[in-house]
Design a protein around this motif. Sequence first.
Motif, PDB file in Angstrom:
ATOM      1  N   ARG A 220       0.986  -1.280  -0.154  1.00 35.97           N
ATOM      2  CA  ARG A 220       0.093   0.018  -0.111  1.00 35.97           C
ATOM      3  C   ARG A 220       0.773   1.256   0.106  1.00 35.97           C
ATOM      4  NH1 ARG A 220      -5.164   0.047  -1.319  1.00 35.97           N
ATOM      5  NH2 ARG A 220      -5.704   1.810   0.274  1.00 35.97           N
ATOM      6  N   MET A 221       1.735   1.471  -0.796  1.00 41.23           N
ATOM      7  CA  MET A 221       2.710   2.479  -0.990  1.00 41.23           C
ATOM      8  C   MET A 221       2.096   3.618  -2.050  1.00 41.23           C
ATOM      9  SD  MET A 221       6.727   1.740  -0.827  1.00 41.23           S
ATOM     10  CE  MET A 221       6.821   0.986  -2.325  1.00 41.23           C
ATOM     11  N   PRO A 222       1.727   4.886  -1.635  1.00 37.53           N
ATOM     12  CA  PRO A 222       0.994   5.620  -2.834  1.00 37.53           C
ATOM     13  C   PRO A 222       1.859   6.253  -3.574  1.00 37.53           C
ATOM     14  CG  PRO A 222       1.553   6.781  -0.303  1.00 37.53           C
ATOM     15  CD  PRO A 222       1.973   5.261  -0.304  1.00 37.53           C
ATOM     16  N   PHE A 223       3.339   5.990  -3.514  1.00 34.84           N
ATOM     17  CA  PHE A 223       4.411   6.610  -4.337  1.00 34.84           C
ATOM     18  C   PHE A 223       4.500   5.609  -5.326  1.00 34.84           C
ATOM     19  CE2 PHE A 223       5.012   8.618  -0.350  1.00 34.84           C
ATOM     20  CZ  PHE A 223       4.735  10.012  -0.577  1.00 34.84           C
ATOM     21  N   VAL A 224       3.926   4.650  -5.885  1.00 37.38           N
ATOM     22  CA  VAL A 224       4.247   3.846  -6.729  1.00 37.38           C
ATOM     23  C   VAL A 224       2.561   3.584  -7.434  1.00 37.38           C
ATOM     24  CG1 VAL A 224       6.192   2.565  -6.394  1.00 37.38           C
ATOM     25  CG2 VAL A 224       4.026   1.827  -5.784  1.00 37.38           C
ATOM     26  N   LEU A 225       2.327   3.639  -8.771  1.00 42.63           N
ATOM     27  CA  LEU A 225       0.897   3.508  -9.078  1.00 42.63           C
ATOM     28  C   LEU A 225       0.840   2.381 -10.380  1.00 42.63           C
ATOM     29  CD1 LEU A 225      -1.656   4.793  -8.900  1.00 42.63           C
ATOM     30  CD2 LEU A 225      -0.912   6.575 -10.767  1.00 42.63           C
ATOM     31  N   TYR A 226       0.333   1.086 -10.211  1.00 46.13           N
ATOM     32  CA  TYR A 226       0.256   0.291 -11.167  1.00 46.13           C
ATOM     33  C   TYR A 226      -1.172  -0.241 -11.325  1.00 46.13           C
ATOM     34  CZ  TYR A 226       5.020  -0.058  -9.361  1.00 46.13           C
ATOM     35  OH  TYR A 226       6.443  -0.048  -9.170  1.00 46.13           O
ATOM     36  N   GLY A 227      -1.714  -1.001 -12.543  1.00 52.99           N
ATOM     37  CA  GLY A 227      -2.836  -1.276 -12.684  1.00 52.99           C
ATOM     38  C   GLY A 227      -3.470  -1.216 -13.986  1.00 52.99           C
ATOM     39  N   SER A 228      -4.533  -1.601 -14.476  1.00 50.23           N
ATOM     40  CA  SER A 228      -5.186  -1.302 -15.756  1.00 50.23           C
ATOM     41  C   SER A 228      -5.803  -0.103 -15.664  1.00 50.23           C
ATOM     42  CB  SER A 228      -6.364  -2.428 -15.639  1.00 50.23           C
ATOM     43  OG  SER A 228      -7.667  -2.093 -14.698  1.00 50.23           O
ATOM     44  N   ARG A 229      -6.343   0.263 -16.880  1.00 46.37           N
ATOM     45  CA  ARG A 229      -6.813   1.515 -17.158  1.00 46.37           C
ATOM     46  C   ARG A 229      -8.123   1.882 -16.200  1.00 46.37           C
ATOM     47  NH1 ARG A 229      -7.366   2.131 -23.600  1.00 46.37           N
ATOM     48  NH2 ARG A 229      -8.803   3.569 -23.103  1.00 46.37           N
ATOM     49  N   SER A 230      -8.850   1.019 -16.233  1.00 43.65           N
ATOM     50  CA  SER A 230     -10.223   1.050 -15.190  1.00 43.65           C
ATOM     51  C   SER A 230      -9.797   1.161 -13.819  1.00 43.65           C
ATOM     52  CB  SER A 230     -11.111   0.021 -15.742  1.00 43.65           C
ATOM     53  OG  SER A 230     -10.408  -1.355 -15.060  1.00 43.65           O
ATOM     54  N   SER A 231      -8.931   0.495 -13.146  1.00 45.24           N
ATOM     55  CA  SER A 231      -8.406   0.358 -12.058  1.00 45.24           C
ATOM     56  C   SER A 231      -7.737   1.552 -11.541  1.00 45.24           C
ATOM     57  CB  SER A 231      -7.708  -0.742 -11.481  1.00 45.24           C
ATOM     58  OG  SER A 231      -6.533  -0.677 -11.896  1.00 45.24           O
ATOM     59  N   LEU A 232      -6.865   2.044 -12.511  1.00 41.51           N
ATOM     60  CA  LEU A 232      -6.092   3.392 -12.076  1.00 41.51           C
ATOM     61  C   LEU A 232      -7.236   4.878 -12.217  1.00 41.51           C
ATOM     62  CD1 LEU A 232      -3.080   2.632 -14.396  1.00 41.51           C
ATOM     63  CD2 LEU A 232      -3.158   2.808 -11.695  1.00 41.51           C
ATOM     64  N   ARG A 233      -8.105   4.708 -13.006  1.00 43.50           N
ATOM     65  CA  ARG A 233      -8.967   5.640 -13.000  1.00 43.50           C
ATOM     66  C   ARG A 233      -9.706   5.645 -11.584  1.00 43.50           C
ATOM     67  NH1 ARG A 233     -10.621   3.778 -17.884  1.00 43.50           N
ATOM     68  NH2 ARG A 233     -12.590   2.944 -17.231  1.00 43.50           N
ATOM     69  N   ALA A 234     -10.230   4.565 -11.160  1.00 41.37           N
ATOM     70  CA  ALA A 234     -10.833   4.414  -9.822  1.00 41.37           C
ATOM     71  C   ALA A 234     -10.027   4.919  -8.727  1.00 41.37           C
ATOM     72  CB  ALA A 234     -11.686   3.319  -9.855  1.00 41.37           C
ATOM     73  N   LEU A 235      -8.790   4.634  -8.799  1.00 44.64           N
ATOM     74  CA  LEU A 235      -7.832   4.782  -7.848  1.00 44.64           C
ATOM     75  C   LEU A 235      -7.462   6.242  -7.795  1.00 44.64           C
ATOM     76  CD1 LEU A 235      -5.987   4.080  -5.282  1.00 44.64           C
ATOM     77  CD2 LEU A 235      -4.170   3.350  -7.237  1.00 44.64           C
ATOM     78  N   LEU A 236      -7.117   6.937  -8.860  1.00 45.11           N
ATOM     79  CA  LEU A 236      -7.165   8.464  -8.733  1.00 45.11           C
ATOM     80  C   LEU A 236      -8.109   9.158  -8.420  1.00 45.11           C
ATOM     81  CD1 LEU A 236      -4.821   8.537 -12.252  1.00 45.11           C
ATOM     82  CD2 LEU A 236      -4.080   8.758  -9.787  1.00 45.11           C
ATOM     83  N   ARG A 237      -9.427   8.879  -8.671  1.00 45.47           N
ATOM     84  CA  ARG A 237     -10.594   9.426  -8.355  1.00 45.47           C
ATOM     85  C   ARG A 237     -10.810   9.460  -6.813  1.00 45.47           C
ATOM     86  NH1 ARG A 237     -13.521   7.004 -13.145  1.00 45.47           N
ATOM     87  NH2 ARG A 237     -13.616   8.461 -14.694  1.00 45.47           N
ATOM     88  N   GLU A 238     -10.583   8.202  -6.397  1.00 46.74           N
ATOM     89  CA  GLU A 238     -10.841   7.910  -5.028  1.00 46.74           C
ATOM     90  C   GLU A 238      -9.745   8.802  -4.145  1.00 46.74           C
ATOM     91  OE1 GLU A 238      -9.625   6.508  -1.064  1.00 46.74           O
ATOM     92  OE2 GLU A 238      -8.487   6.224  -3.018  1.00 46.74           O
ATOM     93  N   ARG A 239      -8.527   8.770  -4.623  1.00 49.27           N
ATOM     94  CA  ARG A 239      -7.331   9.550  -3.829  1.00 49.27           C
ATOM     95  C   ARG A 239      -7.647  11.052  -4.042  1.00 49.27           C
ATOM     96  NH1 ARG A 239      -1.609   7.350  -5.614  1.00 49.27           N
ATOM     97  NH2 ARG A 239      -2.288   5.613  -4.210  1.00 49.27           N
ATOM     98  N   ARG A 240      -8.176  11.734  -5.093  1.00 49.90           N
ATOM     99  CA  ARG A 240      -8.513  12.906  -5.312  1.00 49.90           C
ATOM    100  C   ARG A 240      -9.861  13.261  -4.288  1.00 49.90           C
ATOM    101  NH1 ARG A 240     -10.684  14.454 -10.842  1.00 49.90           N
ATOM    102  NH2 ARG A 240     -12.368  13.310 -10.151  1.00 49.90           N
ATOM    103  N   GLU A 241     -10.547  12.346  -4.243  1.00 48.28           N
ATOM    104  CA  GLU A 241     -11.806  12.544  -3.315  1.00 48.28           C
ATOM    105  C   GLU A 241     -11.529  12.678  -1.819  1.00 48.28           C
ATOM    106  OE1 GLU A 241     -14.992  10.044  -4.411  1.00 48.28           O
ATOM    107  OE2 GLU A 241     -14.967  11.014  -6.274  1.00 48.28           O
TER     108      GLU A 241
END
Length: 268
Positions: A220-241
């Motif tokens: 659970r390190m926030p300084f790396v970012l991996y995943g599929s396009r759909s999972s990354l979209r969801a993660l970035l929206r969640e982190r923004r909110e």
Amino acid sequence: MGAQLAPIPAMMAAADATERLRVGSFVFANDYRNPVMLAKEIATMDVLSGGRVELGIGAGWNTGDYRELGIVYDPPAVRVARFEEATRLVDRLLREEVVDHAGTYYQIKGARILPRPVQKPRPPFMIGGGGMRVLRFAARVADIVSFAPNIGAHGRPKLASLSERSLGERVAMFRSAAGARADAIDLNIWLLDAGVSDRSRSFARAAATIAKRGANAVARMPFVLYGSRSSLRALLRERRERLGINYISIPGQAMDEFAPVVQELRGT
């Protein structure tokens, strides 16, 4: 000094090749440049780009750079104090017509930055760092704050600062210190590595990205970012909110992979 391009010619080349793209440094290490000359260079680039420059600046942390440059690697408290004085000085130089300054680390008389920058009152400042002192300073003066791992006295990241919990605590502290300014400041996160599993150019890179994603699900390190396009979209929206992080710095090797993700998130 690493294999990356020198920032000033690279920024100007990117600005010259585009019409709307904003360009910035990530970040200028304060100890490597005189603040008057840095202000001059930023103002000049702002004029030549038509007002599209952002100034990213930090205290400096890479011990290898200091060794190659022949500069003394002072303790963190000294480097940060010098960085704070220099940043306030650059701020004045870009806002004011003539600047006199007599401080602990810098003394100047009658400094004038011409031509004047296009952006008013000055180009936006990004202040990057991982320690609480730098983040409190950013809360007072920055337009963009970049959250990075906390670097110890010997130039290595502190493992505790890489956790999601640590990032959340630092964001909360920053918002408290910023007060009424908090909502007007962009929050950036600096990524050590990133990858898109269903956009990779090769099977090997896709497999590596999937493996890294699995490992990071545990760490659970926030300084790396991996995943599929759909999972990354969801993660970035969640982190923004949840945290208000709306500005993500993608490593160069992953830029092409992330282009569709950026396009899909525009306006959301």
